[in-house]
Write a protein that holds these residues in place. Structure first.
Motif, PDB file in Angstrom:
ATOM      1  N   PRO A  89       0.841  -1.198   0.000  1.00  0.00           N
ATOM      2  CA  PRO A  89       0.000   0.000   0.000  1.00  0.00           C
ATOM      3  C   PRO A  89       0.877   1.249   0.000  1.00  0.00           C
ATOM      4  O   PRO A  89       1.948   1.271   0.617  1.00  0.00           O
ATOM      5  CB  PRO A  89      -0.783  -0.121   1.306  1.00  0.00           C
ATOM      6  N   LYS A  90       0.426   2.280  -0.679  1.00  0.00           N
ATOM      7  CA  LYS A  90       1.214   3.509  -0.735  1.00  0.00           C
ATOM      8  C   LYS A  90       0.304   4.691  -1.026  1.00  0.00           C
ATOM      9  O   LYS A  90      -0.802   4.545  -1.534  1.00  0.00           O
ATOM     10  CB  LYS A  90       2.296   3.404  -1.808  1.00  0.00           C
ATOM     11  N   VAL A  91       0.800   5.865  -0.703  1.00  0.00           N
ATOM     12  CA  VAL A  91       0.104   7.103  -1.010  1.00  0.00           C
ATOM     13  C   VAL A  91       0.502   7.523  -2.417  1.00  0.00           C
ATOM     14  O   VAL A  91       1.673   7.481  -2.779  1.00  0.00           O
ATOM     15  CB  VAL A  91       0.480   8.207  -0.005  1.00  0.00           C
ATOM     16  N   THR A  92      -0.471   7.922  -3.216  1.00  0.00           N
ATOM     17  CA  THR A  92      -0.192   8.323  -4.589  1.00  0.00           C
ATOM     18  C   THR A  92      -0.543   9.791  -4.796  1.00  0.00           C
ATOM     19  O   THR A  92      -1.317  10.385  -4.036  1.00  0.00           O
ATOM     20  CB  THR A  92      -1.000   7.476  -5.590  1.00  0.00           C
ATOM     21  N   LEU A  93       0.027  10.363  -5.853  1.00  0.00           N
ATOM     22  CA  LEU A  93      -0.263  11.749  -6.184  1.00  0.00           C
ATOM     23  C   LEU A  93      -1.739  11.932  -6.512  1.00  0.00           C
ATOM     24  O   LEU A  93      -2.352  12.944  -6.145  1.00  0.00           O
ATOM     25  CB  LEU A  93       0.601  12.202  -7.368  1.00  0.00           C
ATOM     26  N   GLU A  94      -2.335  10.961  -7.188  1.00  0.00           N
ATOM     27  CA  GLU A  94      -3.751  11.054  -7.529  1.00  0.00           C
ATOM     28  C   GLU A  94      -4.598  11.100  -6.262  1.00  0.00           C
ATOM     29  O   GLU A  94      -5.584  11.845  -6.181  1.00  0.00           O
ATOM     30  CB  GLU A  94      -4.166   9.876  -8.406  1.00  0.00           C
ATOM     31  N   HIS A  95      -4.222  10.294  -5.266  1.00  0.00           N
ATOM     32  CA  HIS A  95      -4.935  10.303  -3.992  1.00  0.00           C
ATOM     33  C   HIS A  95      -4.835  11.668  -3.332  1.00  0.00           C
ATOM     34  O   HIS A  95      -5.835  12.220  -2.841  1.00  0.00           O
ATOM     35  CB  HIS A  95      -4.349   9.218  -3.080  1.00  0.00           C
ATOM     36  N   ILE A  96      -3.641  12.241  -3.334  1.00  0.00           N
ATOM     37  CA  ILE A  96      -3.444  13.553  -2.713  1.00  0.00           C
ATOM     38  C   ILE A  96      -4.250  14.624  -3.445  1.00  0.00           C
ATOM     39  O   ILE A  96      -4.907  15.463  -2.828  1.00  0.00           O
ATOM     40  CB  ILE A  96      -1.946  13.908  -2.682  1.00  0.00           C
ATOM     41  N   GLU A  97      -4.209  14.602  -4.783  1.00  0.00           N
ATOM     42  CA  GLU A  97      -4.963  15.591  -5.552  1.00  0.00           C
ATOM     43  C   GLU A  97      -6.463  15.458  -5.282  1.00  0.00           C
ATOM     44  O   GLU A  97      -7.190  16.451  -5.273  1.00  0.00           O
ATOM     45  CB  GLU A  97      -4.689  15.425  -7.049  1.00  0.00           C
ATOM     46  N   ASP A  98      -6.926  14.247  -5.061  1.00  0.00           N
ATOM     47  CA  ASP A  98      -8.343  14.020  -4.794  1.00  0.00           C
ATOM     48  C   ASP A  98      -8.765  14.594  -3.448  1.00  0.00           C
ATOM     49  O   ASP A  98      -9.948  14.868  -3.227  1.00  0.00           O
ATOM     50  CB  ASP A  98      -8.648  12.515  -4.845  1.00  0.00           C
ATOM     51  N   LEU A  99      -7.801  14.778  -2.540  1.00  0.00           N
ATOM     52  CA  LEU A  99      -8.101  15.332  -1.216  1.00  0.00           C
ATOM     53  C   LEU A  99      -8.318  16.836  -1.263  1.00  0.00           C
ATOM     54  O   LEU A  99      -8.950  17.404  -0.377  1.00  0.00           O
ATOM     55  CB  LEU A  99      -6.963  15.021  -0.242  1.00  0.00           C
ATOM     56  N   ILE A 100      -7.781  17.500  -2.282  1.00  0.00           N
ATOM     57  CA  ILE A 100      -7.804  18.969  -2.356  1.00  0.00           C
ATOM     58  C   ILE A 100      -9.151  19.439  -2.889  1.00  0.00           C
ATOM     59  O   ILE A 100      -9.585  19.047  -3.960  1.00  0.00           O
ATOM     60  CB  ILE A 100      -6.671  19.479  -3.259  1.00  0.00           C
ATOM     61  N   THR A 101      -9.815  20.288  -2.109  1.00  0.00           N
ATOM     62  CA  THR A 101     -11.121  20.809  -2.513  1.00  0.00           C
ATOM     63  C   THR A 101     -11.071  22.273  -2.927  1.00  0.00           C
ATOM     64  O   THR A 101     -11.975  22.757  -3.616  1.00  0.00           O
ATOM     65  CB  THR A 101     -12.139  20.655  -1.371  1.00  0.00           C
ATOM     66  N   HIS A 102     -10.050  22.990  -2.505  1.00  0.00           N
ATOM     67  CA  HIS A 102      -9.963  24.413  -2.840  1.00  0.00           C
ATOM     68  C   HIS A 102      -8.513  24.863  -2.723  1.00  0.00           C
ATOM     69  O   HIS A 102      -7.749  24.338  -1.907  1.00  0.00           O
ATOM     70  CB  HIS A 102     -10.835  25.242  -1.892  1.00  0.00           C
ATOM     71  N   GLU A 103      -8.120  25.822  -3.555  1.00  0.00           N
ATOM     72  CA  GLU A 103      -6.788  26.393  -3.469  1.00  0.00           C
ATOM     73  C   GLU A 103      -6.861  27.909  -3.588  1.00  0.00           C
ATOM     74  O   GLU A 103      -7.655  28.452  -4.351  1.00  0.00           O
ATOM     75  CB  GLU A 103      -5.857  25.803  -4.525  1.00  0.00           C
ATOM     76  N   ARG A 104      -6.032  28.594  -2.819  1.00  0.00           N
ATOM     77  CA  ARG A 104      -6.004  30.047  -2.811  1.00  0.00           C
ATOM     78  C   ARG A 104      -4.553  30.523  -2.798  1.00  0.00           C
ATOM     79  O   ARG A 104      -3.684  29.879  -2.195  1.00  0.00           O
ATOM     80  CB  ARG A 104      -6.736  30.585  -1.581  1.00  0.00           C
ATOM     81  N   TYR A 105      -4.294  31.615  -3.482  1.00  0.00           N
ATOM     82  CA  TYR A 105      -2.937  32.143  -3.574  1.00  0.00           C
ATOM     83  C   TYR A 105      -2.884  33.560  -3.020  1.00  0.00           C
ATOM     84  O   TYR A 105      -3.794  34.369  -3.233  1.00  0.00           O
ATOM     85  CB  TYR A 105      -2.450  32.148  -5.033  1.00  0.00           C
ATOM     86  N   GLU A 106      -1.803  33.848  -2.308  1.00  0.00           N
ATOM     87  CA  GLU A 106      -1.555  35.180  -1.780  1.00  0.00           C
ATOM     88  C   GLU A 106      -0.148  35.613  -2.179  1.00  0.00           C
ATOM     89  O   GLU A 106       0.770  34.784  -2.202  1.00  0.00           O
ATOM     90  CB  GLU A 106      -1.711  35.202  -0.257  1.00  0.00           C
ATOM     91  N   LYS A 107      -0.005  36.886  -2.492  1.00  0.00           N
ATOM     92  CA  LYS A 107       1.278  37.401  -2.960  1.00  0.00           C
ATOM     93  C   LYS A 107       1.754  38.508  -2.036  1.00  0.00           C
ATOM     94  O   LYS A 107       1.003  39.429  -1.709  1.00  0.00           O
ATOM     95  CB  LYS A 107       1.135  37.922  -4.393  1.00  0.00           C
ATOM     96  N   TYR A 108       3.011  38.407  -1.606  1.00  0.00           N
ATOM     97  CA  TYR A 108       3.654  39.422  -0.781  1.00  0.00           C
ATOM     98  C   TYR A 108       4.981  39.775  -1.440  1.00  0.00           C
ATOM     99  O   TYR A 108       5.987  39.081  -1.253  1.00  0.00           O
ATOM    100  CB  TYR A 108       3.885  38.906   0.638  1.00  0.00           C
ATOM    101  N   GLY A 109       4.979  40.847  -2.229  1.00  0.00           N
ATOM    102  CA  GLY A 109       6.181  41.187  -2.970  1.00  0.00           C
ATOM    103  C   GLY A 109       6.495  40.108  -3.981  1.00  0.00           C
ATOM    104  O   GLY A 109       5.700  39.813  -4.871  1.00  0.00           O
ATOM    105  N   THR A 110       7.664  39.486  -3.846  1.00  0.00           N
ATOM    106  CA  THR A 110       8.038  38.397  -4.745  1.00  0.00           C
ATOM    107  C   THR A 110       7.788  37.032  -4.114  1.00  0.00           C
ATOM    108  O   THR A 110       8.237  36.017  -4.642  1.00  0.00           O
ATOM    109  CB  THR A 110       9.523  38.515  -5.136  1.00  0.00           C
ATOM    110  N   MET A 111       7.089  37.009  -2.987  1.00  0.00           N
ATOM    111  CA  MET A 111       6.744  35.732  -2.341  1.00  0.00           C
ATOM    112  C   MET A 111       5.314  35.359  -2.681  1.00  0.00           C
ATOM    113  O   MET A 111       4.415  36.205  -2.655  1.00  0.00           O
ATOM    114  CB  MET A 111       6.918  35.805  -0.824  1.00  0.00           C
TER     115      MET A 111
END
Length: 225
Positions: free
Chosen positions: A137-159
């Motif tokens: 048994p192992k954790v896969t990228l597809e499994h991880i992507e399936d866990l994500i329900t929302h994504e948000r980005y914040e910018k502080y200068g060049t960060m």
């Protein structure tokens, strides 16, 4: 990176032409820019081949009738199919202008290299689905992507900070920073920040998987009290 004929080839940040070549080679591909989670493309059959299908197997009455007129069978050509965010298989996927111009295509592992995920989120043993094939048994990228329900980005200068919300409401963050303002690129910053956020999910899911395996081993050794 992947390997073909002993040469390393990229598996992410591909253009549409490279994604098509991967499809023809039997790979699954997806775009990082798609909003729906767990979506991917695949060819319905090997490129350049035809498959003879009996009339009774066609869903369409017209296709079935046509196959009957040919003696009970008709040849079916390969098409690009999509696994949708709702879990359905869409036949005859068509690319949009955005899809064709995008350079965020990714080659996903084939099924013989991943551990499928159950509806309750548990990683299943490959040998339970693939018979003689035994893989831990192992954790896969597809499994991880399936866990994500929302994504948000914040910018502080060049960060750039990427905040990923998981199915249980837990927040995971990832950051990227550019030393020189002249080199700062919003898209690149977001991509790297997201990759780092996803990377931070791996140890969390790894711990959960190890805990499930431990509980299963304990129950097998001592029984359930």
């Amino acid at each position: 990176m992947g390997t073909q004929f002993g040469v390393e080839i990229p598996t992410y940040n591909l253009n549409f032409g490279q994604a098509l070549q991967a499809l023809k080679a039997g790979k699954r591909v997806a775009r990082e820019g798609w909003n729906g989670k767990g979506m991917w493309l695949s060819l319905s059959a090997e490129a350049g081949t035809k498959r003879s299908v009996i009339a009774e197997s066609f869903w369409s009455f017209n296709n079935s009738h046509y196959a009957q007129s040919l003696g009970g069978k008709a040849s079916v050509l390969p098409s690009i199919t999509m696994k949708t965010a709702d879990g359905d298989i869409l036949m005859g996927w068509l690319a949009s202008q955005t899809d064709m111009l995008a350079e965020d295509w990714t080659i996903l592992p084939n099924w013989d290299h991943v551990s499928p995920v159950a509806e309750d989120g548990e990683v299943l043993r490959d040998k339970e689905l693939f018979g003689a094939q035994e893989e831990a048994p192992k954790v896969t990228l597809e499994h991880i992507e399936d866990l994500i329900t929302h994504e948000r980005y914040e910018k502080y200068g060049t960060m750039t900070i990427c905040l990923l919300t998981l199915r249980n409401g837990f927040l995971v963050s990832g950051e990227s920073a550019c030393a020189s303002p002249e080199n700062f690129d919003v898209a690149i910053g977001q991509r790297i920040a997201r990759e780092n956020a996803v990377r931070n999910i791996w140890p969390l899911e790894g711990y959960l998987l190890r805990e499930r395996l431990y509980q299963a081993e304990t129950e097998a050794d001592y029984g359930v009290l």
